[in-house]
Design a protein around this motif. Structure first.
Motif, PDB file in Angstrom:
ATOM      1  N   ILE A  76      29.890  -0.719 -58.521  1.00  0.00           N
ATOM      2  CA  ILE A  76      29.513  -1.110 -57.187  1.00  0.00           C
ATOM      3  C   ILE A  76      28.172  -0.332 -56.995  1.00  0.00           C
ATOM      4  N   SER A  77      27.274  -1.136 -56.404  1.00  0.00           N
ATOM      5  CA  SER A  77      26.005  -0.460 -56.086  1.00  0.00           C
ATOM      6  C   SER A  77      25.594  -1.015 -54.586  1.00  0.00           C
ATOM      7  N   VAL A  78      24.876  -0.139 -53.968  1.00  0.00           N
ATOM      8  CA  VAL A  78      23.971  -0.684 -52.759  1.00  0.00           C
ATOM      9  C   VAL A  78      22.600  -0.469 -52.864  1.00  0.00           C
ATOM     10  N   ALA A  79      21.849  -1.462 -52.592  1.00  0.00           N
ATOM     11  CA  ALA A  79      20.540  -1.634 -52.405  1.00  0.00           C
ATOM     12  C   ALA A  79      19.896  -2.355 -51.237  1.00  0.00           C
ATOM     13  N   GLY A  80      19.208  -1.579 -50.375  1.00  0.00           N
ATOM     14  CA  GLY A  80      18.709  -2.212 -49.190  1.00  0.00           C
ATOM     15  C   GLY A  80      19.934  -2.311 -48.230  1.00  0.00           C
ATOM     16  N   ASN A  81      20.153  -3.613 -47.894  1.00  0.00           N
ATOM     17  CA  ASN A  81      21.399  -3.960 -47.057  1.00  0.00           C
ATOM     18  C   ASN A  81      22.329  -5.057 -48.026  1.00  0.00           C
ATOM     19  N   ASN A  82      22.279  -4.842 -49.306  1.00  0.00           N
ATOM     20  CA  ASN A  82      23.131  -5.438 -50.170  1.00  0.00           C
ATOM     21  C   ASN A  82      24.057  -4.650 -50.720  1.00  0.00           C
ATOM     22  N   LEU A  83      25.370  -5.184 -50.716  1.00  0.00           N
ATOM     23  CA  LEU A  83      26.277  -4.582 -51.776  1.00  0.00           C
ATOM     24  C   LEU A  83      26.475  -5.491 -52.880  1.00  0.00           C
ATOM     25  N   SER A  84      26.439  -4.851 -53.941  1.00  0.00           N
ATOM     26  CA  SER A  84      26.862  -5.349 -55.262  1.00  0.00           C
ATOM     27  C   SER A  84      28.184  -5.035 -55.915  1.00  0.00           C
ATOM     28  N   ILE A  85      29.251  -5.901 -56.258  1.00  0.00           N
ATOM     29  CA  ILE A  85      30.389  -5.913 -56.783  1.00  0.00           C
ATOM     30  C   ILE A  85      30.268  -6.167 -58.219  1.00  0.00           C
ATOM     31  N   SER A  86      30.491  -5.723 -59.316  1.00  0.00           N
ATOM     32  CA  SER A  86      30.477  -6.875 -60.730  1.00  0.00           C
ATOM     33  C   SER A  86      31.620  -5.730 -61.362  1.00  0.00           C
ATOM     34  N   GLY A  87      31.719  -6.589 -62.503  1.00  0.00           N
ATOM     35  CA  GLY A  87      32.851  -6.021 -63.333  1.00  0.00           C
ATOM     36  C   GLY A  87      33.362  -6.992 -64.410  1.00  0.00           C
ATOM     37  N   GLU A  88      34.443  -6.809 -64.859  1.00  0.00           N
ATOM     38  CA  GLU A  88      35.001  -7.868 -65.965  1.00  0.00           C
ATOM     39  C   GLU A  88      36.632  -8.153 -65.943  1.00  0.00           C
ATOM     40  N   ARG A  89      36.981  -9.357 -65.505  1.00  0.00           N
ATOM     41  CA  ARG A  89      38.395  -9.618 -65.508  1.00  0.00           C
ATOM     42  C   ARG A  89      38.796 -10.025 -66.774  1.00  0.00           C
ATOM     43  N   LYS A  90      39.753  -9.597 -67.242  1.00  0.00           N
ATOM     44  CA  LYS A  90      40.554  -9.512 -68.372  1.00  0.00           C
ATOM     45  C   LYS A  90      41.731 -10.417 -68.093  1.00  0.00           C
ATOM     46  N   ILE A  91      42.088 -11.630 -68.951  1.00  0.00           N
ATOM     47  CA  ILE A  91      43.376 -12.180 -68.718  1.00  0.00           C
ATOM     48  C   ILE A  91      43.926 -12.312 -70.287  1.00  0.00           C
TER      49      ILE A  91
END
Length: 152
Positions: A76-91
């Motif tokens: 998770i990161s915040v830059a300006g007024n944007n929230l970024s959510i990233s990662g990896e989903r493993k199945i």
């Protein structure tokens, strides 16, 4: 003089127009490998993760459905007024010789940017991941908070 209609060229008329659209859809399916056999499927649906964005007087709240992920798999990161959510989903793989009848769950890396409605304090962000739901609480910047004005 006899005029002949070229092969696969449309004829005029409403009924033939729909036949022509169906023919074109079938050709696109052939070109793209027939992603889906159902007509009129909307590509791009299924953005991951699904989110709700809400706010109160002091904070913005982002809740994201992330079943099967661990907190370590999420960035998770915040830059300006944007929230970024990233990662990896493993199945887990079903095996090499498995034939799917329906496959809607995808694995892999993901990244989603959510534009927040106003300015935020990037130093005041809290995140919690419980039962497959990520909750991010972001404090509004003082400039974004409503001000009570006294009437004299």
């Amino acid at each position: 003089m006899i005029f002949r209609r070229p092969l696969h060229s449309p004829t005029w008329g409403l009924g033939n127009a729909f036949e022509e659209l169906e023919r074109m859809r079938k050709q696109l399916d052939e070109i793209t490998g027939g992603f889906e056999r159902r007509p009129y499927r909307i590509l791009g649906a299924g953005v991951f993760p699904l989110i709700n964005l809400s706010e109160d007087k002091d904070n913005y709240y982002v809740r994201a459905e992330m079943p099967g992920l661990k907190a370590d798999d999420i960035g998770i990161s915040v830059a300006g007024n944007n929230l970024s959510i990233s990662g990896e989903r493993k199945i887990a793989s079903e095996g090499e010789n498995v034939r799917y009848h329906r496959r809607e769950r995808e694995a892999g890396t993901f990244s989603r940017v959510v534009a927040l409605p106003g300015e935020v304090d990037a130093d005041k962000v809290e995140a919690n991941h419980v039962n497959g739901v990520l909750t991010v609480v972001i404090l509004k910047a003082e400039a974004a908070k409503p001000k009570q004005i006294a009437v004299h």
